[in-house]
Write a protein that holds these residues in place. Structure first.
Motif, PDB file in Angstrom:
ATOM      1  N   LEU A 102       6.159 -12.738 -11.750  1.00 17.44           N
ATOM      2  CA  LEU A 102       6.564 -12.577 -10.370  1.00 17.44           C
ATOM      3  C   LEU A 102       6.774 -10.917 -10.249  1.00 17.44           C
ATOM      4  CD1 LEU A 102       8.001 -15.168 -11.757  1.00 17.44           C
ATOM      5  CD2 LEU A 102       9.286 -14.958  -9.400  1.00 17.44           C
ATOM      6  N   LEU A 103       6.011 -10.514  -9.330  1.00 19.32           N
ATOM      7  CA  LEU A 103       6.056  -9.008  -8.983  1.00 19.32           C
ATOM      8  C   LEU A 103       6.688  -8.658  -7.645  1.00 19.32           C
ATOM      9  CD1 LEU A 103       2.183  -8.071 -10.049  1.00 19.32           C
ATOM     10  CD2 LEU A 103       4.047  -8.124 -11.395  1.00 19.32           C
ATOM     11  N   PHE A 104       7.834  -7.667  -7.601  1.00 23.39           N
ATOM     12  CA  PHE A 104       8.423  -7.391  -6.443  1.00 23.39           C
ATOM     13  C   PHE A 104       8.422  -5.945  -6.378  1.00 23.39           C
ATOM     14  CE2 PHE A 104      10.233 -11.299  -8.064  1.00 23.39           C
ATOM     15  CZ  PHE A 104      10.204 -12.281  -6.765  1.00 23.39           C
ATOM     16  N   THR A 105       8.363  -5.336  -5.167  1.00 26.58           N
ATOM     17  CA  THR A 105       8.233  -3.978  -4.714  1.00 26.58           C
ATOM     18  C   THR A 105       8.798  -3.978  -3.440  1.00 26.58           C
ATOM     19  OG1 THR A 105       7.033  -2.098  -4.994  1.00 26.58           O
ATOM     20  CG2 THR A 105       5.730  -4.037  -4.262  1.00 26.58           C
ATOM     21  N   MET A 106       9.542  -2.858  -3.319  1.00 25.53           N
ATOM     22  CA  MET A 106       9.910  -1.951  -1.901  1.00 25.53           C
ATOM     23  C   MET A 106       9.059  -1.032  -1.646  1.00 25.53           C
ATOM     24  SD  MET A 106      13.995  -2.896  -1.903  1.00 25.53           S
ATOM     25  CE  MET A 106      14.039  -2.822  -0.112  1.00 25.53           C
ATOM     26  N   GLY A 107       8.030  -0.633  -2.441  1.00 24.61           N
ATOM     27  CA  GLY A 107       7.217   0.329  -2.215  1.00 24.61           C
ATOM     28  C   GLY A 107       5.848   0.025  -1.701  1.00 24.61           C
ATOM     29  N   ASP A 108       4.770   0.716  -1.286  1.00 21.05           N
ATOM     30  CA  ASP A 108       3.626   0.532  -0.719  1.00 21.05           C
ATOM     31  C   ASP A 108       3.342  -0.354   0.358  1.00 21.05           C
ATOM     32  OD1 ASP A 108       1.783   1.998  -2.695  1.00 21.05           O
ATOM     33  OD2 ASP A 108       3.071   0.809  -4.074  1.00 21.05           O
ATOM     34  N   ALA A 109       4.449  -0.552   1.125  1.00 18.18           N
ATOM     35  CA  ALA A 109       4.386  -1.461   2.214  1.00 18.18           C
ATOM     36  C   ALA A 109       3.197  -1.758   3.007  1.00 18.18           C
ATOM     37  CB  ALA A 109       5.647  -1.462   3.159  1.00 18.18           C
ATOM     38  N   GLU A 110       2.859  -0.445   3.849  1.00 16.66           N
ATOM     39  CA  GLU A 110       1.897  -0.751   4.548  1.00 16.66           C
ATOM     40  C   GLU A 110       0.508  -1.249   3.823  1.00 16.66           C
ATOM     41  OE1 GLU A 110       1.778  -0.316   7.874  1.00 16.66           O
ATOM     42  OE2 GLU A 110       4.025  -0.563   7.684  1.00 16.66           O
ATOM     43  N   LYS A 111       0.257  -0.716   2.840  1.00 14.19           N
ATOM     44  CA  LYS A 111      -0.899  -1.031   2.074  1.00 14.19           C
ATOM     45  C   LYS A 111      -1.054  -2.567   1.609  1.00 14.19           C
ATOM     46  CE  LYS A 111      -3.914   0.224  -1.944  1.00 14.19           C
ATOM     47  NZ  LYS A 111      -4.055   1.097  -3.032  1.00 14.19           N
ATOM     48  N   LEU A 112       0.252  -3.162   1.279  1.00 16.77           N
ATOM     49  CA  LEU A 112       0.134  -4.592   0.691  1.00 16.77           C
ATOM     50  C   LEU A 112       0.156  -5.181   2.094  1.00 16.77           C
ATOM     51  CD1 LEU A 112       2.847  -4.160  -1.765  1.00 16.77           C
ATOM     52  CD2 LEU A 112       0.312  -4.464  -2.286  1.00 16.77           C
ATOM     53  N   ARG A 113       0.836  -4.853   3.199  1.00 13.82           N
ATOM     54  CA  ARG A 113       1.016  -5.491   4.333  1.00 13.82           C
ATOM     55  C   ARG A 113      -0.557  -5.962   4.813  1.00 13.82           C
ATOM     56  NH1 ARG A 113       4.421  -3.053   6.950  1.00 13.82           N
ATOM     57  NH2 ARG A 113       6.111  -4.405   6.098  1.00 13.82           N
ATOM     58  N   LYS A 114      -1.372  -4.957   4.781  1.00 15.71           N
ATOM     59  CA  LYS A 114      -2.646  -4.757   5.368  1.00 15.71           C
ATOM     60  C   LYS A 114      -3.334  -5.785   4.268  1.00 15.71           C
ATOM     61  CE  LYS A 114      -6.530  -1.885   6.113  1.00 15.71           C
ATOM     62  NZ  LYS A 114      -7.184  -0.427   6.301  1.00 15.71           N
ATOM     63  N   SER A 115      -3.087  -5.882   3.061  1.00 16.82           N
ATOM     64  CA  SER A 115      -4.073  -6.749   2.221  1.00 16.82           C
ATOM     65  C   SER A 115      -3.815  -7.927   2.580  1.00 16.82           C
ATOM     66  CB  SER A 115      -3.785  -6.273   0.629  1.00 16.82           C
ATOM     67  OG  SER A 115      -2.354  -6.959   0.454  1.00 16.82           O
ATOM     68  N   TYR A 116      -2.803  -8.525   3.169  1.00 17.76           N
ATOM     69  CA  TYR A 116      -2.626  -9.945   3.219  1.00 17.76           C
ATOM     70  C   TYR A 116      -3.580 -10.627   4.388  1.00 17.76           C
ATOM     71  CZ  TYR A 116       1.833  -8.934   1.085  1.00 17.76           C
ATOM     72  OH  TYR A 116       2.747  -8.439   0.508  1.00 17.76           O
ATOM     73  N   LYS A 117      -4.450  -9.714   5.197  1.00 15.98           N
ATOM     74  CA  LYS A 117      -5.393 -10.157   5.850  1.00 15.98           C
ATOM     75  C   LYS A 117      -6.786 -10.163   5.538  1.00 15.98           C
ATOM     76  CE  LYS A 117      -2.761  -8.552  10.073  1.00 15.98           C
ATOM     77  NZ  LYS A 117      -2.754  -7.328  11.266  1.00 15.98           N
TER      78      LYS A 117
END
Length: 422
Positions: free
Chosen positions: A239-254
């Motif tokens: 299980l990986l959790f992060t409060m960083g790289d938000a925009e990049k990760l959010r974009k990747s979900y698409k």
């Protein structure tokens, strides 16, 4: 009067509600649709707590579920070298202590399978005993694309072009519920999403020697947290959790799963501990899932004859450990009120909301400490957190600091109308 009910989603909520409704009136016609091509056997380890355990006991399934539970013995907090600095034990059902491990831990897919099979077995027995009338049908690889409501029913258009009419539609299709958006509109749907600014990825890798029953947690620089859970299984959950790289990760979900894997691999580069092993497993795993963590908070749980159940209406987030419990409470109360109100569906939905709102609010309560405190960004912050956890671990078993998980003293209602054995 028997109802024609559509349940959207065959996770935990859908099969639980279907079984409860069927037991209350075998003449109900119940259809469960699931967008995946088959029952989803994958998923992470989930907790069963307090009233959730009570619901399974009433359904006669607790012993079966116990047989499927995994043997996780507690949680270790690791230092920068991967050595344990603090140990927390198992959280007894009915309490909320500082630990990851509950008394009842089960793989999500195993619980779904228990509920699914039990519902179909119940239907076969009822059919044999009572003959004609009613039905329980699962349809996979199918979802809904449109809803049209009137006072006495809901017209539904499906992804295969079929159109049918139901007395009630139940949205049990999770945090990102399409049914919720169709029924309440985009604006209400968007306003219900309360992000917690944490992104997570889950996947499994081969187990190695030395990994026993303890879960392990490791904080890395840059507001990152890595957890492993092996229990008595041949694979290790990562299980990986992060409060960083938000925009990049959010974009990747698409984007594709491979793009999502790349985004998380980049976010956890040089995280330390066994990160090379984890990143290697990340590339080759076939059960990867990633999302942004948040809560769903709706001002109302039904609109017309469409009602929200579980994460679709009140997702509490994994950090509360109460998602499955909230789902089972919701399924039990919704089935109970429908059975009690007969053909008065609007009255049943109003009662469902009134009864279930207090435990929902409690399930959604986040831990007392600010979530960000568990995601320090610096070496000093990580050192402080680890030492604080060490101190707490030394006294947690001596002082009963835990607050009850019995949802604010809320008692599970009795519904004789459900015809449950216990």
């Amino acid at each position: 009067m028997p109802l024609n009910v559509l349940i959207v989603g065959a996770g935990v909520c859908g099969p639980a509600l279907a079984m409860l409704l069927q037991g209350s009136d075998p003449n109900h016609n119940i259809t469960v649709v699931e967008r995946f091509p088959s029952l989803r056997a994958a998923g992470q380890q989930i907790d069963l707590k307090n009233q959730g355990v009570d619901v399974l006991r009433k359904m006669g399934l607790l012993e079966t579920v116990k047989e499927q539970c995994v043997n996780e013995t507690g949680l270790e907090i690791l230092d920068s070298d991967g050595k344990p600095v603090a140990l927390f034990g198992i959280n007894p059902s009915g309490q909320r202590r500082i630990t990851l491990t509950s008394e009842y831990e089960i793989m999500r897919g195993d619980l779904v399978n228990v509920l699914y099979k039990a519902g179909l077995e119940q239907y076969a027995k009822l059919k044999q005993r009572l003959g004609k009338g009613g039905g329980l049908t699962y349809e996979f690889g199918k979802t809904i694309t449109d809803l049209t409501q009137s006072d006495d029913g809901v017209g539904v258009t499906f992804s295969d072009g079929q159109q049918k009419r139901y007395d009630l539609v139940v949205a049990a299709d999770g945090q990102a519920s399409r049914t919720r958006r169709l029924a309440f509109g985009q604006e209400v749907n968007d306003a219900a999403w309360k992000p917690l600014r944490v992104h997570a990825a889950y996947f499994s890798i081969p187990r190695i020697e030395g990994e026993g029953g303890l879960a392990r947690a490791f904080n890395a620089l840059g507001r990152r947290l890595l957890i492993t859970r092996t229990s008595d299984r041949p694979v290790t959950q990562v299980l990986l959790f992060t409060m960083g790289d938000a925009e990049k990760l959010r974009k990747s979900y698409k984007e594709t799963i491979e793009k999502q894997k790349e985004a998380f691999a980049d976010a956890f580069r040089d995280a330390g501990w066994q990160n090379d092993r984890f990143m290697s497993g990340l590339k080759s795993c076939n059960d990867f899932y990633a999302h942004e963590i948040g809560q769903i908070k709706m001002n109302q749980l039904s609109k017309g004859r469409v009602v929200l159940l579980g994460d679709a209406g009140y997702c509490p987030s994994p950090f509360t450990g109460m998602g499955t419990t909230g789902c089972l409470i919701g399924a039990y109360v919704l089935a109970g009120e429908l059975a009690r109100h007969g053909n008065d569906v609007p009255g049943a939905l109003k009662a469902y909301e009134n009864v279930v709102r207090p435990p929902i609010d409690e399930c959604q309560r986040m831990p007392g400490a600010a979530l960000g405190a568990f995601f320090p960004s610096s070496k000093l912050g990580i050192w402080i957190l680890r030492n604080a956890m060490w101190a707490v671990s030394k006294v947690d078993h001596v002082f009963n600091w835990s607050r009850s998980e019995n949802t604010g003293g809320w008692t599970l209602p009795e519904y004789p109308e459900l015809n449950l054995s216990s």
